[in-house]
Design an enzyme around this catalytic site. Structure first.
Site, PDB file in Angstrom:
ATOM      1  N   SER A 155       0.824  -1.202   0.000  1.00  0.00           N
ATOM      2  CA  SER A 155       0.000   0.000   0.000  1.00  0.00           C
ATOM      3  C   SER A 155       0.867   1.265   0.000  1.00  0.00           C
ATOM      4  O   SER A 155       1.634   1.482  -0.933  1.00  0.00           O
ATOM      5  CB  SER A 155      -0.957  -0.049   1.194  1.00  0.00           C
ATOM      6  OG  SER A 155      -1.985   0.895   1.060  1.00  0.00           O
ATOM      7  N   ASP A 249     -10.131  -3.488  -5.536  1.00  0.00           N
ATOM      8  CA  ASP A 249      -9.333  -2.433  -4.907  1.00  0.00           C
ATOM      9  C   ASP A 249      -9.181  -1.307  -5.927  1.00  0.00           C
ATOM     10  O   ASP A 249      -8.758  -1.557  -7.057  1.00  0.00           O
ATOM     11  CB  ASP A 249      -7.952  -3.016  -4.539  1.00  0.00           C
ATOM     12  CG  ASP A 249      -7.008  -2.019  -3.873  1.00  0.00           C
ATOM     13  OD1 ASP A 249      -7.303  -0.810  -3.866  1.00  0.00           O
ATOM     14  OD2 ASP A 249      -5.961  -2.460  -3.369  1.00  0.00           O
ATOM     15  N   HIS A 279      -8.074  -4.887  -0.687  1.00  0.00           N
ATOM     16  CA  HIS A 279      -6.936  -4.182  -0.101  1.00  0.00           C
ATOM     17  C   HIS A 279      -6.745  -4.633   1.355  1.00  0.00           C
ATOM     18  O   HIS A 279      -7.709  -4.808   2.085  1.00  0.00           O
ATOM     19  CB  HIS A 279      -7.202  -2.672  -0.134  1.00  0.00           C
ATOM     20  CG  HIS A 279      -5.974  -1.845   0.059  1.00  0.00           C
ATOM     21  ND1 HIS A 279      -5.135  -1.532  -0.974  1.00  0.00           N
ATOM     22  CD2 HIS A 279      -5.434  -1.282   1.174  1.00  0.00           C
ATOM     23  CE1 HIS A 279      -4.129  -0.795  -0.513  1.00  0.00           C
ATOM     24  NE2 HIS A 279      -4.292  -0.633   0.781  1.00  0.00           N
TER      25      HIS A 279
END
Length: 309
Positions: A155, A249, A279
């Site tokens: 991320s 996502d 995610h």
């Protein structure tokens, strides 16, 4: 409107439900202090422990202005490579403890040394503070380790890894590879997964806008490659790259776009989009079959790149 009942299986749905019980979807409406408290509690609830044989040491790197905490994981007397791991959390959450078990498992399963970085968080430290700390950590590893260095992050951490890869490619000691797990790389938010999965479970476009605003203090930093690696105009001479994204996502298209630009520039890159995953699925690697398989792909990529494959 995307029908997630057709994309997401029962195991992943249970993971989403469990996550939401600790970290509600409206958490960005709380204060930063409350968000961190909620996130840290969630990470503790998902903590999977250390595999056998992993030695852990917490230390610091001194810069001219402050100290950066790091955590070093070793499972082999003579590691082949060092993995610099940079954690996710929207640039405002997380630290050495939030991804502690992930780093320990990566170390145990690859045999590589793992160095996790506790970079400064927004809003107390706006961009480029996190990038500067990632660069300092890379420089420290490069100066203290006589072995290949591999970048890995999830991320926000994937964003920082890519930014470091772009910034260090002209150096004598540069990364031998990077593994980016559902990274946010600053792609075009008007198309692709940003539109199709704008309301995805676990991460929405509203969340992304919030994190971007907090990280920059609301400043318009369009074109800043250290903020958005996809803003670069040159993708040549980047290290071999493996991108692993979740289908459900909004960030997934960034993986595809980044891969395509590296390949177009003559480099090597591979992109996997994991069907039906969301995610943050690293925390589901022990409970969701699809996440378990994806984590094995991540481990294999890190092991291979660290060996120079």
């Amino acid at each position: 409107m995307t029908d997630y009942t057709k994309l997401i299986d029962a195991e992943t749905s249970a993971f989403i439900e469990r996550t939401n019980s600790y970290y509600p979807p409206d958490t960005i409406d709380y204060t930063i202090a409350q968000q961190r408290e909620i996130y840290d509690r969630m990470c503790r609830e998902f903590f999977a422990g250390y595999p056998e044989g992993v030695a852990v040491e917490t230390s610091t790197i001194a810069t001219t202005t402050h100290e950066i905490r790091i955590r070093i994981y070793r499972s082999a007397p003579q590691p082949t490579a060092t993995v610099l791991y940079i954690h996710g959390g929207g640039f405002i959450l997380g630290g050495l403890d939030s991804h502690d078990d992930v780093c320990a498992e990566l170390c145990a399963r690859t045999g590589h040394e793992v160095v996790s970085v506790d970079y400064r968080l927004a809003p107390e430290h706006l961009h480029p503070a996190a990038f500067d700390d990632a660069m300092s950590a890379f420089a420290w590893v490069a100066s203290t380790r006589d072995r290949p260095i591999l970048l890995c992050g999830d991320s926000a951490g994937g964003n920082l890894c890519a930014a470091v890869a772009h910034a260090t490619r002209g150096r004598a000691k540069r990364p031998v590879g990077q593994v980016l797990i559902y990274p946010g790389l600053g792609g075009d938010r008007s198309k692709g997964s940003y539109v199709t999965h704008a309301e995805a479970p676990m991460l929405t476009m509203r969340d992304l806008e919030f994190y971007k605003h907090i990280r920059t203090g609301g400043a318009d930093l369009a074109g800043d490659v250290t903020l958005s690696p996809l803003a670069d105009t040159d993708f040549a001479n980047l290290p071999p790259t493996v991108l692993i994204t979740a289908e459900c996502d909004p960030l997934s298209s960034d993986g595809e776009t980044y891969r395509d630009r590296i390949i177009a520039a003559g480099g090597r890159a591979t992109w996997f989009e994991e069907p039906g995953l969301v995610h943050g699925y690293l925390r589901a690697r022990h409970t969701v079959g699809r996440a378990r398989e994806s984590f094995t792909r991540i481990v294999d990529a890190i092991a291979a790149l660290g060996r120079g494959a």
